[in-house]
Design a protein around this motif. Structure first.
Motif, PDB file in Angstrom:
ATOM      1  N   GLU A 275       0.560  -1.051   0.237  1.00 37.46           N
ATOM      2  CA  GLU A 275       0.067  -0.205  -0.271  1.00 37.46           C
ATOM      3  C   GLU A 275       0.939   1.085  -0.272  1.00 37.46           C
ATOM      4  OE1 GLU A 275      -4.075   1.803   2.079  1.00 37.46           O
ATOM      5  OE2 GLU A 275      -2.706  -0.632   2.990  1.00 37.46           O
ATOM      6  N   LEU A 276       1.196   2.039  -1.070  1.00 37.54           N
ATOM      7  CA  LEU A 276       1.402   3.585  -1.434  1.00 37.54           C
ATOM      8  C   LEU A 276       0.777   4.610  -1.550  1.00 37.54           C
ATOM      9  CD1 LEU A 276       3.944   1.926  -4.145  1.00 37.54           C
ATOM     10  CD2 LEU A 276       4.658   1.515  -2.091  1.00 37.54           C
TER      11      LEU A 276
ATOM     12  N   TRP B 252      -2.393  12.449  -5.356  1.00 33.84           N
ATOM     13  CA  TRP B 252      -2.921  12.410  -4.165  1.00 33.84           C
ATOM     14  C   TRP B 252      -2.748  14.386  -3.730  1.00 33.84           C
ATOM     15  CZ3 TRP B 252      -2.849  13.458   1.330  1.00 33.84           C
ATOM     16  CH2 TRP B 252      -4.019  14.031   1.705  1.00 33.84           C
ATOM     17  N   ARG B 253      -3.234  14.940  -3.217  1.00 36.08           N
ATOM     18  CA  ARG B 253      -3.162  16.166  -2.230  1.00 36.08           C
ATOM     19  C   ARG B 253      -4.508  16.560  -1.027  1.00 36.08           C
ATOM     20  NH1 ARG B 253       0.298  15.168  -5.237  1.00 36.08           N
ATOM     21  NH2 ARG B 253       1.541  16.596  -6.508  1.00 36.08           N
TER      22      ARG B 253
ATOM     23  N   ILE C  18      -2.600   4.130  -2.689  1.00 34.97           N
ATOM     24  CA  ILE C  18      -2.729   2.937  -4.037  1.00 34.97           C
ATOM     25  C   ILE C  18      -2.508   1.619  -3.415  1.00 34.97           C
ATOM     26  CG2 ILE C  18      -2.831   4.784  -5.567  1.00 34.97           C
ATOM     27  CD1 ILE C  18      -0.056   3.490  -6.693  1.00 34.97           C
ATOM     28  N   ILE C  19      -2.490   0.806  -3.889  1.00 32.46           N
ATOM     29  CA  ILE C  19      -2.653  -0.537  -4.104  1.00 32.46           C
ATOM     30  C   ILE C  19      -1.595  -1.376  -4.827  1.00 32.46           C
ATOM     31  CG2 ILE C  19      -3.089  -3.004  -2.713  1.00 32.46           C
ATOM     32  CD1 ILE C  19      -5.600  -1.630  -0.908  1.00 32.46           C
ATOM     33  N   ILE C  20      -0.812  -1.979  -4.911  1.00 35.74           N
ATOM     34  CA  ILE C  20      -0.438  -2.332  -6.008  1.00 35.74           C
ATOM     35  C   ILE C  20      -0.001  -4.044  -5.427  1.00 35.74           C
ATOM     36  CG2 ILE C  20       0.792  -0.614  -7.137  1.00 35.74           C
ATOM     37  CD1 ILE C  20       3.653  -1.701  -5.973  1.00 35.74           C
ATOM     38  N   TYR C  21       0.517  -5.336  -6.675  1.00 36.70           N
ATOM     39  CA  TYR C  21       0.732  -6.342  -5.723  1.00 36.70           C
ATOM     40  C   TYR C  21       1.711  -6.483  -7.144  1.00 36.70           C
ATOM     41  CZ  TYR C  21      -3.036  -7.968  -3.328  1.00 36.70           C
ATOM     42  OH  TYR C  21      -3.729  -8.221  -1.638  1.00 36.70           O
ATOM     43  N   GLN C  22       2.692  -7.245  -6.537  1.00 33.93           N
ATOM     44  CA  GLN C  22       4.322  -7.002  -7.194  1.00 33.93           C
ATOM     45  C   GLN C  22       4.874  -8.699  -6.454  1.00 33.93           C
ATOM     46  OE1 GLN C  22       6.479  -4.049  -7.250  1.00 33.93           O
ATOM     47  NE2 GLN C  22       7.650  -4.953  -5.821  1.00 33.93           N
TER      48      GLN C  22
ATOM     49  N   LEU D 296      14.650  -9.719  -9.902  1.00 31.76           N
ATOM     50  CA  LEU D 296      13.572  -9.668 -10.410  1.00 31.76           C
ATOM     51  C   LEU D 296      12.384  -9.501 -10.300  1.00 31.76           C
ATOM     52  CD1 LEU D 296      12.621 -10.054 -13.272  1.00 31.76           C
ATOM     53  CD2 LEU D 296      12.359 -12.639 -12.943  1.00 31.76           C
ATOM     54  N   THR D 297      12.172  -7.846 -10.676  1.00 30.41           N
ATOM     55  CA  THR D 297      10.846  -7.327  -9.816  1.00 30.41           C
ATOM     56  C   THR D 297       9.619  -7.534 -11.367  1.00 30.41           C
ATOM     57  OG1 THR D 297      11.832  -6.462  -8.406  1.00 30.41           O
ATOM     58  CG2 THR D 297       9.503  -6.000  -9.017  1.00 30.41           C
ATOM     59  N   ILE D 298       8.055  -8.234 -11.137  1.00 29.38           N
ATOM     60  CA  ILE D 298       7.260  -8.072 -12.190  1.00 29.38           C
ATOM     61  C   ILE D 298       6.037  -7.645 -11.581  1.00 29.38           C
ATOM     62  CG2 ILE D 298       5.608  -9.172 -13.122  1.00 29.38           C
ATOM     63  CD1 ILE D 298       9.322 -11.235 -12.900  1.00 29.38           C
ATOM     64  N   ARG D 299       5.521  -6.875 -12.148  1.00 21.50           N
ATOM     65  CA  ARG D 299       4.534  -5.631 -11.174  1.00 21.50           C
ATOM     66  C   ARG D 299       3.593  -5.709 -12.124  1.00 21.50           C
ATOM     67  NH1 ARG D 299       4.217   0.167  -9.077  1.00 21.50           N
ATOM     68  NH2 ARG D 299       6.513  -0.985  -8.153  1.00 21.50           N
ATOM     69  N   TYR D 300       1.885  -6.453 -11.194  1.00 26.18           N
ATOM     70  CA  TYR D 300       1.036  -7.082 -11.743  1.00 26.18           C
ATOM     71  C   TYR D 300      -0.178  -5.581 -12.238  1.00 26.18           C
ATOM     72  CZ  TYR D 300       2.034 -11.641 -10.339  1.00 26.18           C
ATOM     73  OH  TYR D 300       3.283 -12.799 -10.344  1.00 26.18           O
ATOM     74  N   GLY D 301      -0.731  -5.697 -13.238  1.00 20.33           N
ATOM     75  CA  GLY D 301      -1.358  -4.878 -13.560  1.00 20.33           C
ATOM     76  C   GLY D 301      -2.842  -4.683 -12.633  1.00 20.33           C
ATOM     77  N   LYS D 302      -3.951  -3.632 -12.760  1.00 19.81           N
ATOM     78  CA  LYS D 302      -4.963  -3.746 -12.009  1.00 19.81           C
ATOM     79  C   LYS D 302      -6.033  -4.303 -12.510  1.00 19.81           C
ATOM     80  CE  LYS D 302      -8.129   0.364 -10.502  1.00 19.81           C
ATOM     81  NZ  LYS D 302      -9.261  -1.142 -10.675  1.00 19.81           N
TER      82      LYS D 302
END
Length: 330
Positions: A96-97, A102-103, A114-118, A197-203
Motif C-alpha cells: 500500500e503506497l 493525491w493532495r 494505492i495498492i499494488i501487487y508484485q 527480478l520484480t514483476i508488477r501486475y496489472g490492475k
C-alpha cells in the motif's frame, strides 16, 4: 432487471464461503500456482509454441459458460502460459503506497493511497518454478515471454457467455468488464541467475487478488506435462475440483478450436491429440485414470471424457474409509 448491489455483510459472507470452499478443495500441493480463476478457464493461450502470429489484432476466446476474454495484440502460446504460471508459483506481495497524485483537499475520487501487487524474486527462482534447471541461457527466453505478455491487452467480462452474446448481437458492449495488461512492469538488476527480478501486475490481477477470486493449481503436475494440449486442459480440471468430466466440445474451446464446425479429419485428429493429452496427465501424476464415452451417433456424435484425480481433496481426505466407519458406528 439490474443486479442488486451486495451489502458489506453479504460480501463478507460470500468471502467466507469462498474461503471454506478453497479449504475443502485443497489437495496437499507443495508449491501451487495461485492465480485468478478466469485464467484457468480461458483459451487465450494457444496450445503450441511455434507458428504464433505476432500481428496486432483482436481475438475473442470463449469457453462457455465460464469465460469470455478478448485479447488485443500478438498471439500468446504455451511458453507465455508457462511464464505466467511460474510467476504465480513464486507468490505476489501486497503493498500500500502513497498516491503521488493525491493532495490535501483533492477530489474524493483521487485515493490517498494505492495498492499494488508484485512478485520480487530472482531469475534463478523463477526458472526453478518452471521445474527446469536454471541456466543463464534461459534468461532471454523467459524475459521475451514476459515482455510479449506485457504487450497484450486483455478485455475480460465478469458476466456469463449468454450476456456477452446478447450484447454483441445488439452491437453494444456486453456490460461490465475490464481491459488491462496482466503485467504492467518488469525490472531486473542484472543478468546473473541471482540478480533480482520484480514483476508488477496489472490492475485486473490486483483486483482479483484483493477479492480473493483465486484458484490454487498443482504446479508440479503442470510443469511435468509434455503435451501443450494437456497444459490447456489441466488448469480447468485442477481449478474445478467439483467436476469429473468434460465434453470434447468444451475441451476444443479450451484449446481455441470449434469442434462442431471442424472438418471430420480434423475432429478425428483432435480426438487423438486429446487422448494423448489425458495419458500425459496420468503420466505427470495429475490423474490416476481417465475414460471416454461416445454420446449420440453420426455427425452429431460427441465424446465425454471422465477422470479420477490423483490427489483427494481435503474434504475427501477428512472422510477416509476408517473415519467414515467411525461416523456410521457413532
Amino acid at each position: 432487471m439490474p443486479r442488486k448491489a451486495q451489502t458489506a455483510e453479504e460480501k463478507e459472507i460470500a468471502r467466507l464461503a469462498r474461503f471454506e470452499k478453497t479449504q475443502a478443495n485443497r489437495r496437499g500441493r507443495r508449491n501451487p500456482a495461485v492465480l485468478p480463476a478466469k485464467l484457468t478457464r480461458t483459451s487465450a493461450f494457444a496450445p503450441r509454441k511455434k507458428g504464433l502470429s505476432d500481428a496486432t489484432t483482436t481475438r475473442i476466446y470463449a469457453v462457455k459458460p465460464h469465460s469470455v476474454v478478448e485479447v488485443h495484440g500478438r498471439e500468446l502460446g504455451s511458453q507465455h502460459r508457462d511464464a505466467l504460471y511460474a510467476l504465480f508459483r513464486v507468490r505476489a506481495a501486497r503493498y500500500e503506497l502513497t498516491n503521488p497524485e493525491w493532495r490535501e483537499g483533492a477530489d474524493i475520487r483521487v485515493p490517498k493511497s494505492i495498492i499494488i501487487y508484485q512478485t520480487s524474486t530472482t531469475w534463478r527462482a523463477l526458472l526453478q518454478a518452471t521445474g527446469r534447471t536454471a541456466h543463464v541461457n534461459n534468461l532471454a527466453t523467459m524475459l521475451r515471454s514476459l515482455e510479449e505478455m506485457r504487450s497484450v491487452s486483455f478485455r475480460i467480462y465478469p458476466g456469463t457467455y449468454e450476456q456477452y452474446e446478447a450484447g454483441i448481437a445488439k452491437g453494444r458492449l456486453p456490460g461490465a468488464g475490464f481491459s488491462d495488461t496482466l503485467i504492467s512492469e518488469i525490472s531486473w538488476s542484472g543478468v546473473d541467475l541471482d540478480s533480482s527480478l520484480t514483476i508488477r501486475y496489472g490492475k485486473w490481477v490486483r483486483d482479483m487478488f484483493e477479492s480473493r477470486t483465486l484458484v490454487s493449481l498443482d504446479g508440479d503436475t503442470y510443469f511435468k506435462l509434455r503435451s501443450d494440449y494437456a497444459k490447456s486442459i489441466w488448469p480447468f480440471i485442477d481449478g474445478k475440483p467439483g467436476h469429473s468430466w468434460i465434453d470434447d466440445v468444451d475441451i476444443a474451446a479450451l484449446c481455441g478450436e470449434d469442434y462442431l464446425n471442424a472438418p471430420i479429419k480434423r475432429r478425428v485428429k483432435f480426438r487423438g491429440e486429446i487422448r494423448q493429452a489425458f495419458d500425459d496427465l496420468v503420466r505427470a501424476g495429475g490423474l490416476s485414470s481417465w475414460s471416454c464415452e461416445a454420446i449420440g451417433a453420426g455427425r452429431v456424435k460427441t465424446y465425454r471424457y471422465r477422470w479420477t484425480h490423483q490427489r483427494l481433496r481435503q474434504a475427501e481426505l477428512d472422510l477416509q474409509p476408517s473415519q467414515a466407519e467411525d461416523l456410521q458406528e457413532g
